[in-house]
Design an enzyme around this catalytic site. Structure first.
Site, PDB file in Angstrom:
ATOM      1  N   GLY A 159       0.685  -1.108   0.021  1.00  0.00           N
ATOM      2  CA  GLY A 159      -0.123   0.153  -0.167  1.00  0.00           C
ATOM      3  C   GLY A 159       0.770   1.241   0.163  1.00  0.00           C
ATOM      4  N   GLY A 195      -3.679  21.340  -0.258  1.00  0.00           N
ATOM      5  CA  GLY A 195      -3.796  20.381  -1.438  1.00  0.00           C
ATOM      6  C   GLY A 195      -5.239  20.140  -1.685  1.00  0.00           C
ATOM      7  N   MET A 334      -3.714   5.499  -7.569  1.00  0.00           N
ATOM      8  CA  MET A 334      -3.661   4.962  -6.240  1.00  0.00           C
ATOM      9  C   MET A 334      -5.257   4.701  -5.783  1.00  0.00           C
ATOM     10  SD  MET A 334      -0.697   6.734  -4.092  1.00  0.00           S
ATOM     11  CE  MET A 334       1.001   5.753  -4.078  1.00  0.00           C
ATOM     12  N   LEU A 335      -6.095   3.756  -6.392  1.00  0.00           N
ATOM     13  CA  LEU A 335      -7.265   3.817  -6.042  1.00  0.00           C
ATOM     14  C   LEU A 335      -7.772   2.054  -5.579  1.00  0.00           C
ATOM     15  CD1 LEU A 335      -8.637   5.265  -9.405  1.00  0.00           C
ATOM     16  CD2 LEU A 335      -8.727   6.298  -7.093  1.00  0.00           C
ATOM     17  N   HIS A 460     -36.548   6.502 -18.643  1.00  0.00           N
ATOM     18  CA  HIS A 460     -36.965   7.790 -18.190  1.00  0.00           C
ATOM     19  C   HIS A 460     -37.895   7.813 -17.047  1.00  0.00           C
ATOM     20  CE1 HIS A 460     -38.064  11.860 -18.786  1.00  0.00           C
ATOM     21  NE2 HIS A 460     -39.290  11.543 -18.700  1.00  0.00           N
TER      22      HIS A 460
HETATM   23  P1  FAD Z   1      -3.697  -0.510   1.410  1.00  0.00           P
HETATM   24  O1  FAD Z   1      -4.981  -0.530   1.245  1.00  0.00           O
HETATM   25  O2  FAD Z   1      -2.953   0.487   1.935  1.00  0.00           O
HETATM   26  O3  FAD Z   1      -3.293  -1.710   2.296  1.00  0.00           O
HETATM   27  C1  FAD Z   1      -1.658  -2.372   2.623  1.00  0.00           C
HETATM   28  C2  FAD Z   1      -1.766  -3.096   3.826  1.00  0.00           C
HETATM   29  O4  FAD Z   1      -0.743  -3.559   3.682  1.00  0.00           O
HETATM   30  C3  FAD Z   1      -1.959  -2.085   5.033  1.00  0.00           C
HETATM   31  O5  FAD Z   1      -3.095  -2.658   5.915  1.00  0.00           O
HETATM   32  C4  FAD Z   1      -0.673  -2.139   5.936  1.00  0.00           C
HETATM   33  O6  FAD Z   1      -0.916  -2.346   7.139  1.00  0.00           O
HETATM   34  C5  FAD Z   1      -0.133  -3.572   5.333  1.00  0.00           C
HETATM   35  N1  FAD Z   1       1.192  -3.556   5.130  1.00  0.00           N
HETATM   36  C6  FAD Z   1       2.151  -2.866   4.850  1.00  0.00           C
HETATM   37  N2  FAD Z   1       3.624  -3.472   4.963  1.00  0.00           N
HETATM   38  C7  FAD Z   1       3.370  -4.642   5.622  1.00  0.00           C
HETATM   39  C8  FAD Z   1       4.217  -5.688   6.155  1.00  0.00           C
HETATM   40  N3  FAD Z   1       5.622  -5.484   6.143  1.00  0.00           N
HETATM   41  N4  FAD Z   1       3.576  -6.484   6.657  1.00  0.00           N
HETATM   42  C9  FAD Z   1       2.250  -6.656   6.888  1.00  0.00           C
HETATM   43  N5  FAD Z   1       1.543  -5.763   6.382  1.00  0.00           N
HETATM   44  C10 FAD Z   1       1.903  -4.726   5.813  1.00  0.00           C
HETATM   45  N6  FAD Z   1      -9.767   4.827  -3.267  1.00  0.00           N
HETATM   46  C11 FAD Z   1     -10.829   4.686  -3.936  1.00  0.00           C
HETATM   47  O7  FAD Z   1     -10.580   3.800  -5.198  1.00  0.00           O
HETATM   48  N7  FAD Z   1     -12.037   5.049  -3.596  1.00  0.00           N
HETATM   49  C12 FAD Z   1     -12.103   5.710  -2.571  1.00  0.00           C
HETATM   50  O8  FAD Z   1     -12.923   6.591  -2.430  1.00  0.00           O
HETATM   51  C13 FAD Z   1     -11.057   6.100  -1.700  1.00  0.00           C
HETATM   52  N8  FAD Z   1     -11.073   7.026  -0.685  1.00  0.00           N
HETATM   53  C14 FAD Z   1     -10.000   7.134   0.039  1.00  0.00           C
HETATM   54  C15 FAD Z   1      -9.989   7.865   1.017  1.00  0.00           C
HETATM   55  C16 FAD Z   1      -8.780   8.097   1.878  1.00  0.00           C
HETATM   56  C17 FAD Z   1      -8.945   8.969   2.997  1.00  0.00           C
HETATM   57  C18 FAD Z   1      -7.552   7.711   1.616  1.00  0.00           C
HETATM   58  C19 FAD Z   1      -6.215   7.821   2.311  1.00  0.00           C
HETATM   59  C20 FAD Z   1      -7.523   6.633   0.466  1.00  0.00           C
HETATM   60  C21 FAD Z   1      -8.490   6.504  -0.149  1.00  0.00           C
HETATM   61  N9  FAD Z   1      -8.501   5.961  -1.550  1.00  0.00           N
HETATM   62  C22 FAD Z   1      -9.530   5.578  -2.183  1.00  0.00           C
HETATM   63  C23 FAD Z   1      -7.498   5.127  -1.948  1.00  0.00           C
HETATM   64  C24 FAD Z   1      -7.318   3.787  -1.604  1.00  0.00           C
HETATM   65  O9  FAD Z   1      -7.506   3.484   0.106  1.00  0.00           O
HETATM   66  C25 FAD Z   1      -6.005   2.963  -1.840  1.00  0.00           C
HETATM   67  O10 FAD Z   1      -5.913   2.972  -3.330  1.00  0.00           O
HETATM   68  C26 FAD Z   1      -6.198   1.599  -1.502  1.00  0.00           C
HETATM   69  O11 FAD Z   1      -6.435   1.165  -0.249  1.00  0.00           O
HETATM   70  C27 FAD Z   1      -4.830   0.772  -1.790  1.00  0.00           C
HETATM   71  O12 FAD Z   1      -4.808  -0.768  -1.683  1.00  0.00           O
HETATM   72  P2  FAD Z   1      -3.668  -1.457  -1.497  1.00  0.00           P
HETATM   73  O13 FAD Z   1      -4.148  -2.966  -1.259  1.00  0.00           O
HETATM   74  O14 FAD Z   1      -2.463  -1.317  -2.521  1.00  0.00           O
HETATM   75  O15 FAD Z   1      -2.955  -0.792   0.060  1.00  0.00           O
HETATM   76  P1  NAI Z   2      -4.044  14.227  -4.661  1.00  0.00           P
HETATM   77  O1  NAI Z   2      -2.747  13.706  -5.555  1.00  0.00           O
HETATM   78  O2  NAI Z   2      -5.325  13.776  -5.076  1.00  0.00           O
HETATM   79  O3  NAI Z   2      -3.982  15.690  -4.386  1.00  0.00           O
HETATM   80  C1  NAI Z   2      -2.668  16.310  -3.845  1.00  0.00           C
HETATM   81  C2  NAI Z   2      -2.987  17.814  -4.222  1.00  0.00           C
HETATM   82  O4  NAI Z   2      -1.997  18.477  -3.417  1.00  0.00           O
HETATM   83  C3  NAI Z   2      -2.525  18.012  -5.621  1.00  0.00           C
HETATM   84  O5  NAI Z   2      -3.587  19.186  -6.257  1.00  0.00           O
HETATM   85  C4  NAI Z   2      -1.290  18.834  -5.594  1.00  0.00           C
HETATM   86  O6  NAI Z   2      -0.972  19.911  -6.649  1.00  0.00           O
HETATM   87  C5  NAI Z   2      -1.278  19.490  -4.165  1.00  0.00           C
HETATM   88  N1  NAI Z   2      -0.067  19.915  -3.766  1.00  0.00           N
HETATM   89  C6  NAI Z   2       0.940  18.974  -3.744  1.00  0.00           C
HETATM   90  N2  NAI Z   2       2.132  19.478  -2.958  1.00  0.00           N
HETATM   91  C7  NAI Z   2       1.688  20.730  -2.460  1.00  0.00           C
HETATM   92  C8  NAI Z   2       2.134  21.893  -1.676  1.00  0.00           C
HETATM   93  N3  NAI Z   2       3.251  21.789  -1.116  1.00  0.00           N
HETATM   94  N4  NAI Z   2       1.037  22.841  -1.320  1.00  0.00           N
HETATM   95  C9  NAI Z   2      -0.120  22.759  -1.881  1.00  0.00           C
HETATM   96  N5  NAI Z   2      -0.597  21.864  -2.583  1.00  0.00           N
HETATM   97  C10 NAI Z   2       0.039  20.696  -2.969  1.00  0.00           C
HETATM   98  O7  NAI Z   2      -3.698  13.518  -3.237  1.00  0.00           O
HETATM   99  P2  NAI Z   2      -4.492  13.355  -2.117  1.00  0.00           P
HETATM  100  O8  NAI Z   2      -5.707  14.160  -1.939  1.00  0.00           O
HETATM  101  O9  NAI Z   2      -3.784  13.356  -0.746  1.00  0.00           O
HETATM  102  O10 NAI Z   2      -5.020  11.756  -2.160  1.00  0.00           O
HETATM  103  C11 NAI Z   2      -3.962  10.836  -2.406  1.00  0.00           C
HETATM  104  C12 NAI Z   2      -4.495   9.590  -2.956  1.00  0.00           C
HETATM  105  O11 NAI Z   2      -5.360   8.930  -2.630  1.00  0.00           O
HETATM  106  C13 NAI Z   2      -4.847  10.072  -4.342  1.00  0.00           C
HETATM  107  O12 NAI Z   2      -3.947   9.443  -5.464  1.00  0.00           O
HETATM  108  C14 NAI Z   2      -6.180   9.443  -4.671  1.00  0.00           C
HETATM  109  O13 NAI Z   2      -6.401   8.799  -5.886  1.00  0.00           O
HETATM  110  C15 NAI Z   2      -6.496   8.524  -3.460  1.00  0.00           C
HETATM  111  N6  NAI Z   2      -7.885   8.891  -3.072  1.00  0.00           N
HETATM  112  C16 NAI Z   2      -8.969   8.457  -3.822  1.00  0.00           C
HETATM  113  C17 NAI Z   2     -10.056   8.787  -3.360  1.00  0.00           C
HETATM  114  C18 NAI Z   2     -11.366   8.686  -4.308  1.00  0.00           C
HETATM  115  O14 NAI Z   2     -11.160   7.742  -4.925  1.00  0.00           O
HETATM  116  N7  NAI Z   2     -12.376   8.837  -4.025  1.00  0.00           N
HETATM  117  C19 NAI Z   2     -10.479   9.441  -2.360  1.00  0.00           C
HETATM  118  C20 NAI Z   2      -9.207   9.679  -1.567  1.00  0.00           C
HETATM  119  C21 NAI Z   2      -8.145   9.589  -1.880  1.00  0.00           C
END
Ligand code: FAD
Ligand code: NAI
Length: 481
Positions: A159, A195, A334-335, A460
């Protein structure tokens, strides 16, 4: 099964079988990439373990990401409706008040139900959860909590983590990352979000709806970089109408903790006079980066790129035979759904099947209101590639269902190849955009043209009719505008 064959209590022979330390696949990380990979590999007959160091399964997404943020978005949307929108529908609810503790408790329940659901799925599919931090000590060997386990294949699904901003130290109370912003126990008077990306606008929406003044400080001259520019401009305008304040082309150069909050120093990105902004809470949301700490990648020689992401080929294989990687730990959006699709694909590849993921058809959704959804290429990307394209647009003001709902902000924009009419992208800002985009995802997976979507009968009155109309507009023949 005859009773005698059931191991209860487990005799030594059965215990040994259960505790076996050799697996076909060990997945490191139980986020949407890792847990889905583990389940799919188990479905395909492999003996699978998934290592997770967090106390609960589900990774960032279920614990501190997608699920808790959507729970709070839903609750805060109800609050805003009750405060400001229901009266327009002739529904008077009297005095509305906020019980933030209850809202947070509900969010925690939603998260708990989801993460327990993954534990159930692991039991159902006979996936072993190895609790603790996993470290790759050699190809085919993973150490967890002092025990070494063998694996024919290792899948890294570790992750990502928030990117820190130098000079603005996160304490998760007053200066928070997304994790702290999901846990606030009071509504800040003034929330400054650093951001203007997905996290900043989603969590900024939550706290604005609950009563905070929200200022977004964004380095670039626009919000949600990477999304279609026209959509981003409309998004900025609509959120501005809701009360968001934007400081674009601005950088934060320092933060000073005070007794009652934080004073940020900001400057124009291009240079110029500095000024101060006072905040009760600051959310740092400037992006996320791959998390690979503690995995032992250096020791084993797994290559990473300049941004610390694990390098993989088209089959998710790293440079070390038998070690694969998926999700936020590798390149790409990162989704959660991207990570899940990669999890399925790599499991099927390990089972000897063919699997492929078309990154051009991975949708992206911002769950604000209105929602923003995108798939395929933006106009800017098509221009940059020199592709000749046609545009069809349709506003929600001309959609009967949107009018009935009272949600008319936004439009659907469809991009199609000028010669072949093949769909190249779709960008939607409007009610339920995240659901509407699925129609285009399927169409693009099947290589459909805008004409195919335009000729499909849409119910519709539905919001989807705006998609059909935008497809008609690609050929200059929308019916309702
Ligand atoms: P992660 O979900 O980060 O999982 C990785 C796991 O690996 C963690 O639990 C960690 O503890 C574990 N791990 C790491 N290293 C080790 C190790 N050495 N040993 C054991 N365990 C380990 N994406 C969307 O598509 N839709 C959304 O609405 C959305 N909303 C988001 C809102 C927020 C606030 C944030 C922060 C992210 C959001 N995302 C969203 C992004 C989404 O959460 C990530 O893209 C997704 O979780 C990535 O999945 P992953 O399995 O790669 O990693
Ligand atoms: P982001 O990449 O979406 O946005 C970061 C923003 O911060 C950009 O607009 C960038 O230009 C700005 N920025 C960077 N450095 C800065 C600075 N020093 N000062 C001011 N602005 C600055 O990243 P975010 O919002 O942190 O989300 C991280 C990831 O989590 C995204 O890649 C996103 O895909 C995923 N995510 C997805 C969601 C969803 O699918 N609905 C919801 C939340 C997170």
């Amino acid at each position: 099964m005859p009773r005698a064959a059931v191991c209860r209590p487990a005799p030594a022979r059965c215990r040994k079988e259960i505790m076996s330390d050799s697996f076909d696949v060990i997945v490191i990380g139980a986020g949407p990439g890792g847990y889905v990979c583990a389940i799919r590999a188990a479905q395909l007959g492999m003996k699978v373990a998934c290592v997770e160091k967090r106390a609960t399964l589900g990774g960032t997404c279920l614990n501190v990401g997608c699920i808790p943020s959507k729970a709070l978005l839903q609750s805060s949307e109800h609050f805003e409706e009750a405060m400001h929108k229901l009266a327009d529908h002739g529904v008077n609810v009297g005095q509305v008040s906020l019980d933030l503790a209850k809202m947070q408790a509900r969010k925690a329940e939603v998260v708990a139900a989801n993460v327990k659901g993954i534990e159930f799925l692991f039991r159902k599919n006979k996936v072993t959860w190895l609790k603790g931090e996993g470290r790759i000590v050699a190809p085919g060997k993973v150490e967890v909590a002092g025990t070494a386990y063998d694996a024919k294949h290792i899948v890294i699904a570790s992750g990502s983590e928030s990117i820190p901003l130098p000079g603005v130290e996160v304490d998760e109370k007053v200066v928070v990352s997304s994790t702290g912003a999901l846990e606030l126990d009071r509504v800040p008077g003034h929330l400054v979000v650093i951001g203007g990306g997905v996290i900043g606008l989603e969590l900024g929406s939550v706290w604005r709806r609950l009563g905070a003044e929200v200022t977004v400080v964004e380095y670039l001259d626009r919000l949600v970089p990477g999304m279609d520019n026209e959509i981003a401009r409309t998004f900025e305008r609509v959120l501005g109408k809701q009360g968001f304040r934007f400081r674009l082309k601005t950088k934060v150069t320092g933060a000073r903790r005070e007794a009652d909050g934080v004073t940020l120093t900001v400057e124009p990105a291009a240079g110029g006079a500095a000024e101060e902004i006072k905040a009760d809470v600051v959310l740092v949301a400037i992006g996320r980066r791959a998390f690979t700490e503690g995995l032992g990648l250096d020791a084993v020689g797994v290559a990473t790129d300049e941004r610390g992401r694990v390098k993989v080929d088209g089959r998710f294989a790293t440079n070390i035979p038998g070690i694969f990687a998926i999700g936020d730990a590798i390149a790409g959006p990162m989704l959660a759904h991207k990570a899940e699709e990669e999890g399925v694909a790599v499991a099927e590849i390990l089972a000897g099947q063919h699997a492929h993921l078309d990154y051009n058809t991975v949708p992206g959704v911002v769950y604000t209101w209105p929602e923003v959804a995108a798939i395929g290429e933006t106009e800017e990307q098509l221009k940059q590639r020199g592709v000749a394209y046609k545009v069809g647009k349709f506003p929600f003001t001309a959609n009967g269902r949107a009018r009935a709902m009272g949600d008319m902000d936004g439009f659907v924009k469809i991009l199609a190849d000028k010669e072949t009419d093949r769909l190249l992208g779709a960008h939607i800002i409007g009610p339920d955009a995240g659901t509407l985009i699925a129609e285009i995802a399927i169409a693009m997976e099947f290589g459909a043209s805008a004409e195919d979507v335009a000729r499909t009968c849409h119910a519709h009155p539905s919001l989807n009719e705006a998609v059909k109309e935008a497809a008609l507009a690609v050929d200059g023949r929308p019916l309702h505008i």
